[in-house]
Design a protein around this motif. Sequence first.
Motif, PDB file in Angstrom:
ATOM      1  N   PHE A 153       1.127  -5.478   7.792  1.00 23.50           N
ATOM      2  CA  PHE A 153       1.195  -5.159   6.364  1.00 23.50           C
ATOM      3  C   PHE A 153       2.583  -5.361   5.757  1.00 23.50           C
ATOM      4  N   SER A 155      -3.308  -8.546   4.606  1.00 24.88           N
ATOM      5  CA  SER A 155      -4.306  -7.548   4.998  1.00 24.88           C
ATOM      6  C   SER A 155      -5.423  -8.097   5.862  1.00 24.88           C
ATOM      7  N   GLU A 183      -2.902  -8.176   0.162  1.00 21.24           N
ATOM      8  CA  GLU A 183      -3.409  -6.965  -0.491  1.00 21.24           C
ATOM      9  C   GLU A 183      -2.430  -6.419  -1.528  1.00 21.24           C
ATOM     10  N   ARG A 187      -7.872  -0.429  13.182  1.00 24.01           N
ATOM     11  CA  ARG A 187      -8.491  -1.077  12.021  1.00 24.01           C
ATOM     12  C   ARG A 187      -9.221  -2.355  12.426  1.00 24.01           C
ATOM     13  N   GLN A 222      -3.678   0.196  13.695  1.00 19.30           N
ATOM     14  CA  GLN A 222      -3.016   0.056  12.396  1.00 19.30           C
ATOM     15  C   GLN A 222      -1.734   0.878  12.327  1.00 19.30           C
ATOM     16  N   GLU A 268      -1.109   2.483   4.027  1.00 20.23           N
ATOM     17  CA  GLU A 268      -1.533   1.080   4.075  1.00 20.23           C
ATOM     18  C   GLU A 268      -0.366   0.265   4.606  1.00 20.23           C
ATOM     19  N   SER A 280      -2.348  -5.060  10.427  1.00 24.99           N
ATOM     20  CA  SER A 280      -3.491  -5.221   9.528  1.00 24.99           C
ATOM     21  C   SER A 280      -4.646  -6.009  10.135  1.00 24.99           C
TER      22      SER A 280
END
Length: 390
Positions: free
Chosen positions: A27, A60, A76, A329, A345, A380, A384
């Motif tokens: 990310f 992402s 993302e 994830r 993640q 977040e 990813s």
Amino acid sequence: MRSSTGFLLASGLASQALAAKLIASHFSGPVYTLDLTLANATSGTLKVTGQTSGCGRIPSWITIDKASNSVYCFDESWYGSGVLAQFAADDEAILTPKASAPTLGNSVFGALYGGDDDKSFVITAEYSPSTITTYKLPLSASSKPVQKLSWTMAQPGPRPDRQDKPHPHGAFLDPTKTFLVVPDLGADLTRIFKINKATGELTACPTAASLPGDGPRHGEFLETEAGLRYYSLNEVASSVGMYNVTYGADGGCLALDLVQTLSTFGDRKGTTTEKAAELRIAGEYLYASNRNDQKFGKEQDSLAIFKLNKADGSMTFQELTNSYGYYPRPFQVNAAGTYVAIGGQTTANVAIVARDAATGKLGPLVANIDLPPRGTYGGEDGLSAVLWYE
């Protein structure tokens, strides 16, 4: 307990090539090439052999087209703009930026579809804008959307914190490659579209409802003796739904009929702090990742294993197994069915786990690598995506 030698023989790992390559994204921006080298079938090492940028601010999701040695990456970024990037891979899977197109950002998924090769267009799913957008390939700085569809809801769903408005979270081709199904986490339904292969245009079909509060996120199709099935990973409820698939006469719409839903925790429901992420099917087994259950200790979440009845596709929960990471994830089974790559993640790690292709069981941790910086709880950030490059 089965010995590692027994696991080796039963899963056919002895004939497995002793090297493999993977692509992973973080990310924070980097996209990595990873080499897996095996000392034997149940012990190996992972190392970074390549690193590149060019997928915007918050990569992402990645999609691999091995036939054209291409890797597509989706940004993302929630800052009002984003990037859809294409990388070229050489013989060692080292990536070089090839092309990119501007997007509206907040893309959480992307897939290729349409054209004579079923790879002439790309669709992106934008979580917070409540949209899906399509683009024609090849990409360029002047690429414009072919089509953008958006939705609203009259009121929030059963989980207002997660279902405040529509949140499309994927786009999956049916086996005929003439339909796309788009799980909508916020609206508790799966949207279905018929593809015009020549133009890339999508025409809406009737939607398929999930159970209230399911929050569908990810999916896969499977052909059974009784017909085609579609499996939906439901993030909000931490469950998997199985749908019967039918096709309308004379080119009519694809339809989904929900017939079974099981928890990804077996005999209990997920809590509001647990979130399922992805599902994958390998042979007669379905796997689903659970985030934040810490079933196997601190920052050690689980993967659920389901046995699929080959006659009708119905699911039976088998067990939970260690994902060797926190907030798993992304994950994927390799083509041979002998290993699973699991991306933590929050722990920002890639774990390789042995798989017994005959029983579907996951065995020992074979290799692990950290790709810092690690993520923050519920953030977040961190790792990813991870896919086998094969």
